[in-house]
Design a protein around this motif. Structure first.
Motif, PDB file in Angstrom:
ATOM      1  N   GLN A 141       0.823  -1.211   0.000  1.00 48.78           N
ATOM      2  CA  GLN A 141       0.000   0.000   0.000  1.00 48.78           C
ATOM      3  C   GLN A 141       0.858   1.263   0.000  1.00 48.78           C
ATOM      4  O   GLN A 141       0.448   2.300  -0.532  1.00 48.78           O
ATOM      5  CB  GLN A 141      -0.927   0.008   1.218  1.00 48.78           C
ATOM      6  N   ASN A 142       2.029   1.178   0.586  1.00 45.84           N
ATOM      7  CA  ASN A 142       2.942   2.330   0.653  1.00 45.84           C
ATOM      8  C   ASN A 142       4.330   1.815   0.998  1.00 45.84           C
ATOM      9  O   ASN A 142       4.527   0.642   1.325  1.00 45.84           O
ATOM     10  CB  ASN A 142       2.465   3.368   1.686  1.00 45.84           C
ATOM     11  N   PHE A 167       9.939   1.118  -5.709  1.00 50.03           N
ATOM     12  CA  PHE A 167       8.949   2.126  -5.347  1.00 50.03           C
ATOM     13  C   PHE A 167       7.589   1.464  -5.276  1.00 50.03           C
ATOM     14  O   PHE A 167       7.364   0.373  -5.839  1.00 50.03           O
ATOM     15  CB  PHE A 167       8.932   3.292  -6.349  1.00 50.03           C
ATOM     16  N   VAL A 168       6.677   2.110  -4.557  1.00 50.75           N
ATOM     17  CA  VAL A 168       5.293   1.658  -4.485  1.00 50.75           C
ATOM     18  C   VAL A 168       4.442   2.684  -5.221  1.00 50.75           C
ATOM     19  O   VAL A 168       4.423   3.860  -4.845  1.00 50.75           O
ATOM     20  CB  VAL A 168       4.818   1.538  -3.020  1.00 50.75           C
ATOM     21  N   PRO A 169       3.759   2.298  -6.282  1.00 52.11           N
ATOM     22  CA  PRO A 169       2.904   3.267  -6.998  1.00 52.11           C
ATOM     23  C   PRO A 169       1.817   3.795  -6.073  1.00 52.11           C
ATOM     24  O   PRO A 169       1.367   3.096  -5.164  1.00 52.11           O
ATOM     25  CB  PRO A 169       2.323   2.451  -8.155  1.00 52.11           C
ATOM     26  N   VAL A 170       1.426   5.045  -6.291  1.00 52.14           N
ATOM     27  CA  VAL A 170       0.460   5.679  -5.392  1.00 52.14           C
ATOM     28  C   VAL A 170      -0.872   5.903  -6.102  1.00 52.14           C
ATOM     29  O   VAL A 170      -0.925   6.104  -7.322  1.00 52.14           O
ATOM     30  CB  VAL A 170       0.989   7.019  -4.845  1.00 52.14           C
ATOM     31  N   GLU A 171      -1.944   5.850  -5.330  1.00 53.86           N
ATOM     32  CA  GLU A 171      -3.278   6.146  -5.851  1.00 53.86           C
ATOM     33  C   GLU A 171      -3.434   7.666  -5.887  1.00 53.86           C
ATOM     34  O   GLU A 171      -3.287   8.349  -4.881  1.00 53.86           O
ATOM     35  CB  GLU A 171      -4.330   5.517  -4.927  1.00 53.86           C
ATOM     36  N   LEU A 172      -3.718   8.183  -7.079  1.00 52.72           N
ATOM     37  CA  LEU A 172      -3.659   9.627  -7.300  1.00 52.72           C
ATOM     38  C   LEU A 172      -4.571  10.435  -6.383  1.00 52.72           C
ATOM     39  O   LEU A 172      -4.217  11.534  -5.950  1.00 52.72           O
ATOM     40  CB  LEU A 172      -4.006   9.939  -8.754  1.00 52.72           C
ATOM     41  N   ASN A 173      -5.736   9.924  -6.085  1.00 48.79           N
ATOM     42  CA  ASN A 173      -6.712  10.725  -5.341  1.00 48.79           C
ATOM     43  C   ASN A 173      -6.609  10.593  -3.824  1.00 48.79           C
ATOM     44  O   ASN A 173      -7.207  11.394  -3.105  1.00 48.79           O
ATOM     45  CB  ASN A 173      -8.134  10.368  -5.786  1.00 48.79           C
ATOM     46  N   THR A 174      -5.874   9.601  -3.348  1.00 48.98           N
ATOM     47  CA  THR A 174      -5.860   9.369  -1.899  1.00 48.98           C
ATOM     48  C   THR A 174      -4.473   9.351  -1.278  1.00 48.98           C
ATOM     49  O   THR A 174      -4.349   9.399  -0.046  1.00 48.98           O
ATOM     50  CB  THR A 174      -6.547   8.029  -1.569  1.00 48.98           C
ATOM     51  N   ALA A 175      -3.425   9.285  -2.070  1.00 47.95           N
ATOM     52  CA  ALA A 175      -2.077   9.161  -1.512  1.00 47.95           C
ATOM     53  C   ALA A 175      -1.712  10.395  -0.691  1.00 47.95           C
ATOM     54  O   ALA A 175      -2.049  11.526  -1.044  1.00 47.95           O
ATOM     55  CB  ALA A 175      -1.060   8.972  -2.633  1.00 47.95           C
ATOM     56  N   SER A 176      -1.004  10.155   0.407  1.00 48.13           N
ATOM     57  CA  SER A 176      -0.516  11.265   1.218  1.00 48.13           C
ATOM     58  C   SER A 176       0.659  11.939   0.513  1.00 48.13           C
ATOM     59  O   SER A 176       1.283  11.362  -0.394  1.00 48.13           O
ATOM     60  CB  SER A 176      -0.062  10.761   2.588  1.00 48.13           C
ATOM     61  N   GLU A 177       0.964  13.146   0.940  1.00 45.76           N
ATOM     62  CA  GLU A 177       2.093  13.860   0.343  1.00 45.76           C
ATOM     63  C   GLU A 177       3.394  13.101   0.573  1.00 45.76           C
ATOM     64  O   GLU A 177       4.254  13.039  -0.310  1.00 45.76           O
ATOM     65  CB  GLU A 177       2.203  15.270   0.931  1.00 45.76           C
ATOM     66  N   ASP A 178       3.553  12.493   1.751  1.00 44.61           N
ATOM     67  CA  ASP A 178       4.768  11.724   2.044  1.00 44.61           C
ATOM     68  C   ASP A 178       4.925  10.554   1.087  1.00 44.61           C
ATOM     69  O   ASP A 178       6.038  10.255   0.631  1.00 44.61           O
ATOM     70  CB  ASP A 178       4.756  11.218   3.485  1.00 44.61           C
TER      71      ASP A 178
END
Length: 230
Positions: A141-142, A167-178
């Motif tokens: 998830q991260n 790297f872990v791909p991030v979900e555009l609408n919910t990922a935190s800035e970190d």
């Protein structure tokens, strides 16, 4: 006690006092011995970890074992969407040991959730067992989850080293800035742009909005780092 003996005793006493005085004076005149200053041993600088998709031509040409011709090829053909793609190109000019040495500080990070298990073995120090552990905990998830799970097997320094390669791909609408900042080559300005256009309705919107700030090659590189649910 007669007078002669008294005089002799007095002379001996005066002589002893004089010797003590000279001894004290000599000690005072001698400079105090100071311990030698501890010589500082310079700490060897660790080589910077280089992402072939982001390095300048000059940075690539300066890498030992790479050379100008291979550096030019990388610049011309990037972005490489997988390290396996770049490895296949380099294998035409470099043998296994040369590439392994190069990959100590030069690598296109792998997507932890989609990379085939065997491909993880391109990472120096990752054998069958660790490649299996990388794959075992999918989906990540991260990056914090990666640190936690792989930290069961190696120390913090080794986890940090492995982290440079993945790297872990991030979900555009919910990922935190970190989580966005943990993506390779994404700084605070680009992280702000990622968040600025939320909510994304589709990937075409991402391409349109982020394409205002980067060229097509960089947009293609960034696109592989993100996804949208559903």
């Amino acid at each position: 006690m007669n007078k002669s003996i008294q005089l002799l005793c007095l002379a001996v006493a005066l002589f002893a006092i004089a010797c003590q005085s000279n001894s004290n004076q000599t000690a005072a005149e001698e400079p105090a011995t100071t311990p030698a200053a501890t010589e500082e041993v310079p700490v060897a600088e660790q080589p910077s970890f280089i992402n072939p998709n982001l390095a300048t031509s000059e940075e690539l040409e300066a890498i030992e074992g790479l050379g100008g011709a291979l550096a030019a090829m990388i610049v011309e053909q990037r972005p490489f969407l997988s390290m396996t793609d770049l490895d296949s190109k380099l294998s035409a000019s470099l043998d296994d040991s040369q590439r392994e040495a190069l990959y100590q500080s030069f690598f296109v990070p792998f997507n932890l959730n989609t990379t085939p298990e065997d491909d993880f073995k391109l990472i120096p120090g990752v054998g069958d067992r660790m490649a299996h552990e990388f794959e075992e905990y999918r989906p990540y998830q991260n990056i914090q989850q990666f640190r936690r799970e792989i930290g069961k097997y190696v120390d913090e320094a080794e986890v940090a080293r492995f982290e440079q390669y993945v790297f872990v791909p991030v979900e555009l609408n919910t990922a935190s800035e970190d989580d966005i900042l943990a993506l390779p080559g994404v700084g605070s300005k680009m992280a702000h742009e990622f968040e600025e256009y939320r909510p994304y309705q589709n990937m075409e919107q991402f391409r349109r909005e982020i394409g205002k700030y980067v060229d097509d090659k960089e947009l293609a590189r960034l696109e592989r780092l993100v996804y949208l649910k559903n």
